[in-house]
Design a protein around this motif. Sequence first.
Motif, mmCIF file in Angstrom:
data_model
loop_
_atom_site.group_PDB
_atom_site.id
_atom_site.type_symbol
_atom_site.label_atom_id
_atom_site.label_comp_id
_atom_site.label_asym_id
_atom_site.label_seq_id
_atom_site.Cartn_x
_atom_site.Cartn_y
_atom_site.Cartn_z
ATOM 1 N N GLU A 112 31.912 32.247 7.989
ATOM 2 C CA GLU A 112 32.763 31.071 8.162
ATOM 3 C C GLU A 112 32.255 30.190 9.299
ATOM 4 N N ARG A 113 31.932 30.813 10.421
ATOM 5 C CA ARG A 113 31.461 30.036 11.570
ATOM 6 C C ARG A 113 30.141 29.341 11.262
ATOM 7 N N GLU A 114 29.233 30.047 10.615
ATOM 8 C CA GLU A 114 27.936 29.462 10.284
ATOM 9 C C GLU A 114 28.103 28.272 9.333
ATOM 10 N N MET A 115 28.972 28.421 8.335
ATOM 11 C CA MET A 115 29.178 27.323 7.391
ATOM 12 C C MET A 115 29.865 26.146 8.083
ATOM 13 N N PHE A 116 30.797 26.420 8.993
ATOM 14 C CA PHE A 116 31.456 25.365 9.768
ATOM 15 C C PHE A 116 30.411 24.561 10.536
ATOM 16 N N ARG A 117 29.485 25.241 11.169
ATOM 17 C CA ARG A 117 28.451 24.564 11.954
ATOM 18 C C ARG A 117 27.557 23.700 11.070
ATOM 19 N N ARG A 118 27.274 24.179 9.882
ATOM 20 C CA ARG A 118 26.467 23.370 8.960
ATOM 21 C C ARG A 118 27.254 22.141 8.495
ATOM 22 N N LEU A 119 28.511 22.344 8.187
ATOM 23 C CA LEU A 119 29.338 21.236 7.692
ATOM 24 C C LEU A 119 29.473 20.128 8.729
ATOM 25 N N ILE A 120 29.721 20.487 9.988
ATOM 26 C CA ILE A 120 29.929 19.438 10.992
ATOM 27 C C ILE A 120 28.629 18.724 11.353
ATOM 28 N N ALA A 121 27.489 19.280 10.928
ATOM 29 C CA ALA A 121 26.212 18.601 11.149
ATOM 30 C C ALA A 121 25.995 17.473 10.139
ATOM 31 N N VAL A 122 26.823 17.455 9.086
ATOM 32 C CA VAL A 122 26.710 16.410 8.064
ATOM 33 C C VAL A 122 27.392 15.145 8.566
ATOM 34 N N ASN A 123 26.735 14.020 8.377
ATOM 35 C CA ASN A 123 27.293 12.727 8.776
ATOM 36 C C ASN A 123 28.645 12.502 8.095
ATOM 37 N N ARG A 124 29.639 12.129 8.875
ATOM 38 C CA ARG A 124 31.004 11.840 8.418
ATOM 39 C C ARG A 124 31.836 13.080 8.086
ATOM 40 N N VAL A 125 31.327 14.258 8.406
ATOM 41 C CA VAL A 125 32.139 15.476 8.264
ATOM 42 C C VAL A 125 32.428 15.979 9.673
ATOM 43 N N GLY A 126 33.654 15.729 10.150
ATOM 44 C CA GLY A 126 34.057 16.182 11.473
ATOM 45 C C GLY A 126 34.656 17.577 11.417
ATOM 46 N N PRO A 127 35.003 18.129 12.580
ATOM 47 C CA PRO A 127 35.578 19.479 12.628
ATOM 48 C C PRO A 127 36.855 19.637 11.802
#
Length: 199
Positions: free
Chosen positions: A67-82
């Motif tokens: 979950e944490r790893e996927m969260f970190r990948r997601l927030i690295a995407v432009n326009r995807v905040g925490p």
Amino acid sequence: MYAYIKGVVDEKGADRAVIETAGVGYELLCPDSTLREITAGKEAKLLTHFNITQDGVALYGFYTKEEREMFRRLIAVNRVGPKLALGILGKLSPQDIAMAIVTQNAAAFDRIPGLGKKTAARLLLELKEKVSSEEMASSSAPNPSDGGMDMRAEAIAALVALGYDGVSAGRAVSAVGECGRVEDMITMALREMGKRSGF
């Protein structure tokens, strides 16, 4: 800064938990999937992500490293905040997200509040090279090979065209072993969905 926090769950809210350890209460913003795993008054260990933005500082908590790893990948995407990343993880497991990315299944994100089609397309594009087929495997599903990804993507698209939602289609196709033809994969995925719905 913090790898994890272990202590007693002092409070559990709609989107956060407070864990007390060594006399300090740490407030962690968490996805629904993590909140379902912890109980107020009992000890828990949550992996953390410390985030600093212009709006302030926040600590995020996750029950699993996936979950944490996927969260970190997601927030690295432009326009995807925490906040949006937590919303995605609250609805989809890391395996579901990996399956959607590898098979370019934008329909899997249709029911995520605040995630429009353009942002979903951007997410699929930016994370395509950062997710492997091994991450789609769960304890109940075979691990698809990279060679069969085009066929799996085609099978998912066909099921979505038949009216099935993207998440259910992705889960059913990921549960199917290797097939020689896409038609066979679709048939087996339909059987899998029938089993899950009890028919």
